[in-house]
Structure formats: structure tokens, C-alpha cells
Design a protein around this motif. Sequence first.
Motif, short mmCIF file in Angstrom:
data_model
loop_
_atom_site.label_atom_id
_atom_site.label_comp_id
_atom_site.label_asym_id
_atom_site.label_seq_id
_atom_site.Cartn_x
_atom_site.Cartn_y
_atom_site.Cartn_z
N ALA A 115 -10.63 -10.23 -11.51
CA ALA A 115 -10.40 -11.66 -10.34
C ALA A 115 -8.65 -11.42 -10.33
CB ALA A 115 -10.59 -13.09 -11.51
N PHE A 116 -7.96 -10.91 -10.92
CA PHE A 116 -6.63 -11.18 -10.56
C PHE A 116 -6.27 -10.04 -10.16
CE2 PHE A 116 -2.93 -9.67 -12.04
CZ PHE A 116 -1.62 -10.26 -11.54
N LEU A 117 -6.75 -9.17 -10.08
CA LEU A 117 -6.68 -8.35 -8.86
C LEU A 117 -6.44 -8.35 -7.83
CD1 LEU A 117 -7.04 -5.16 -11.59
CD2 LEU A 117 -4.79 -5.95 -10.83
N THR A 118 -7.96 -8.89 -7.54
CA THR A 118 -8.61 -8.60 -5.93
C THR A 118 -7.89 -9.96 -5.55
OG1 THR A 118 -10.93 -8.24 -7.05
CG2 THR A 118 -10.23 -9.40 -4.70
N ASP A 119 -7.35 -11.25 -6.34
CA ASP A 119 -6.50 -12.63 -5.75
C ASP A 119 -5.51 -12.33 -5.36
OD1 ASP A 119 -8.65 -14.01 -5.94
OD2 ASP A 119 -7.71 -15.04 -7.43
N ALA A 121 -4.19 -9.05 -4.66
CA ALA A 121 -4.15 -8.21 -3.15
C ALA A 121 -4.47 -8.38 -2.72
CB ALA A 121 -4.97 -6.54 -3.74
N LYS A 122 -5.04 -10.38 -2.76
CA LYS A 122 -5.06 -10.56 -1.34
C LYS A 122 -3.42 -11.71 -0.86
CE LYS A 122 -10.55 -11.33 -0.87
NZ LYS A 122 -11.15 -12.24 -1.67
N LEU A 141 -6.05 -2.08 -17.25
CA LEU A 141 -4.82 -2.30 -15.98
C LEU A 141 -4.00 -1.73 -14.96
CD1 LEU A 141 -4.83 -5.61 -15.17
CD2 LEU A 141 -1.96 -6.13 -15.92
N CYS A 142 -3.76 -0.65 -15.43
CA CYS A 142 -2.79 0.56 -14.55
C CYS A 142 -4.11 1.23 -13.66
CB CYS A 142 -2.23 0.99 -15.84
SG CYS A 142 -1.55 2.82 -14.76
N LEU A 143 -5.27 0.94 -13.97
CA LEU A 143 -5.85 2.12 -13.18
C LEU A 143 -6.54 1.04 -11.98
CD1 LEU A 143 -7.13 5.11 -15.30
CD2 LEU A 143 -5.04 5.52 -13.85
N PRO A 144 -6.88 0.01 -12.43
CA PRO A 144 -8.02 -0.94 -11.53
C PRO A 144 -6.86 -1.10 -10.24
CG PRO A 144 -8.48 -1.14 -14.06
CD PRO A 144 -7.25 0.00 -13.80
N ALA A 145 -5.25 -1.65 -11.26
CA ALA A 145 -4.40 -1.86 -10.36
C ALA A 145 -4.38 -0.91 -8.84
CB ALA A 145 -3.05 -1.96 -10.55
N MET A 146 -3.89 0.26 -9.59
CA MET A 146 -3.89 1.44 -8.70
C MET A 146 -5.48 1.51 -7.77
SD MET A 146 -1.93 4.06 -10.43
CE MET A 146 -1.79 5.48 -9.37
N GLU A 147 -7.03 0.94 -7.88
CA GLU A 147 -7.98 1.21 -6.95
C GLU A 147 -7.81 -0.19 -6.12
OE1 GLU A 147 -11.03 0.87 -9.86
OE2 GLU A 147 -10.83 2.79 -10.28
N HIS A 148 -6.71 -1.19 -6.53
CA HIS A 148 -6.86 -2.81 -5.31
C HIS A 148 -5.03 -1.87 -4.52
CE1 HIS A 148 -9.34 -4.28 -8.40
NE2 HIS A 148 -9.49 -4.87 -7.81
N GLY A 149 -4.48 -1.36 -4.80
CA GLY A 149 -3.51 -0.72 -3.55
C GLY A 149 -2.28 -0.72 -4.58
N ILE A 150 -2.68 -1.69 -5.78
CA ILE A 150 -1.24 -1.88 -6.53
C ILE A 150 -0.40 -1.20 -7.53
CG2 ILE A 150 -0.38 -4.39 -8.04
CD1 ILE A 150 -3.11 -6.19 -7.22
N SER A 151 0.83 -0.87 -7.01
CA SER A 151 1.58 -0.46 -7.90
C SER A 151 1.14 -1.19 -9.24
CB SER A 151 2.84 0.52 -7.36
OG SER A 151 3.12 0.79 -5.80
N PHE A 152 1.55 -0.06 -10.36
CA PHE A 152 1.46 0.07 -11.67
C PHE A 152 2.71 0.73 -12.67
CE2 PHE A 152 0.57 -1.32 -16.38
CZ PHE A 152 0.36 -2.07 -16.27
N ILE A 153 4.01 0.15 -12.20
CA ILE A 153 5.01 0.07 -12.30
C ILE A 153 6.17 -0.33 -14.13
CG2 ILE A 153 8.04 -0.74 -12.10
CD1 ILE A 153 6.77 -1.69 -9.44
N ARG A 154 6.30 1.33 -14.75
CA ARG A 154 6.35 1.56 -16.32
C ARG A 154 7.65 1.59 -16.41
NH1 ARG A 154 2.18 0.90 -19.23
NH2 ARG A 154 0.32 1.89 -18.66
N LEU A 155 8.88 0.96 -17.61
CA LEU A 155 9.41 0.63 -17.77
C LEU A 155 10.00 2.01 -18.89
CD1 LEU A 155 8.77 -2.56 -17.39
CD2 LEU A 155 10.48 -2.72 -19.35
#
Length: 277
Positions: A115-119, A121-122, A141-155
Amino acid sequence: MINTRIDARFAALKQEGRSALVTFITAGDPDYDTSLEILKGLPAAGADVIELGMPFSDPMADGVAIQLAGQRALKGGQTLRKTLQMVRDFREGDNETPIVLMGYYNPIYSYGNEAFLTDAAKAGVDGLIVVDVPPEADDELCLPAMEHGISFIRLATPTTDEKRLPRVMENTSGFVYYVSVAGITGTQAPDPQNVAKMVSHVKTATPLPVCVGFGVRTPEQAAAIARAADGVVVGSALVEAVRTSLDDDGKAGSATVAGVHTLVSELAAGIATASPA
């Protein structure tokens, strides 16, 4: 491979031959309306990428300045849903500046990952920095985020050795956030020579831009870091500019918004004097 506003911004900056100014503020600090006004004015002040902090009650990687900012925001009623609303409000007038949400996993988990990743991205979120989700939990979280078009940035940190670095970089996208000093945010000033050495080390493991943060407070420091890095991250100094502008009741004053934007302009001017390596 996803393509976001982050990628477009760093490609444009590379063409310009300058480093990015990445600014951090805490969503809802000291209140929603003031925070939104600060957010909306950051690009015009000189911010190239915006990190928007998701307030959390136990921010273990943050120093006192950002801890207090989170407490002010939570006291004012800020929630993760309101933070996403803030991004939507920002996007009404700006569809180009990258926004990265930064914080901890607990509020996202409570919201519900999908739900968070969907919201998010929108709403127009481009990236996530979630400091307590390690690479071993990329499926979470990382791979699902990328599937929503959201980059996952590492430290990456001074303690990220040659064996660990490739694992940390494996699914990173957008940019890499290099933590210039060991410890919590805003407590030490970075050493430009050490930063240059470590940025080169990180670049052996990734083609992504490397942005350096933790401890950068002045235009001079920003310029020094910009000579070695693709971006300079400033956070604690900006939330301190908010805190010092508040009245005795913790309310925003006439100088709150302008004070943050003035500091951002000064930092941007400092970076503009430096040519990245």
C-alpha cells in the motif's frame, strides 16, 4: 532498470559539469504548512534533489538536530500519510525535482509495504532511503520498490569494506549516499581528502552517482566535498535553521522559511564554485 527524475537530474548535472545539492528537511517540522512552504521553495533556492524525512519516534542513526525535528513534527501531528500528501502538494507545482523519502522501516511496515509503495509512486516519490533495511532483506522492500518505479538508495560508510561493498551496491539505484563520517548525523565535519579517497573506492563498485553527507554545514565545506563527489547532502544544518527560528512556544516565525532558503542558496553558491572530479 528504472528511470526516474533522479536519473534525469544527475544526467543534466553531468552535462552542466557540477555537483548536486541534495537537501534534507523533516516533513511536518515545525508544522505541516510551514514545512510545505519550505519544501516548495527549495528548488528555487538551489536544491537539485530533496530528501524528505519521515518522522519516527526512534531515529537511531540521527543526531540531536534531526531527532528534535522529528519530535516537533510528530508533536504537530505529522504521519506517513501526511508526508505522502505533502509530496502530492509539492507535485502540483513541480514535476521535475526528485524527491526521496528518508527514514526507518517501522512506519512503512505499519502502513503496509504494498500500500505504501503504491501510494508513494502515485504521490510522485522517486526514491527511498530506509536506513535499517539491509541488503539481505532486499526482497522485503528494495526490489518491490523498484517494481513500482521507485529507486532504493543505499548508504555506504567508512566501515563498508571491499568484501561488503559489492553486496551493498547490488540492487542500489538512483544514487549512492556515502556517509562521510562514522556515527550519527550532524556531529562531525567530513575530511575532504578522506572523502575523495572513499568516493573513488565506492565508484569501483557502481556506475551510480555518489553523494556525500553527514556533517556538511557551510558553503566552504560543500564546495570542498563537491570537488570529489557527484552530490553534497546537507540535512542537520537545515533543520537547525528551522529550530533556531522558532519562538519560545516552538512556533514558526517570519524568518523560518526564509532562513532555510537563504542557507540553501548559500550552499548552492558554494557548490557552484567547485568543479567535480
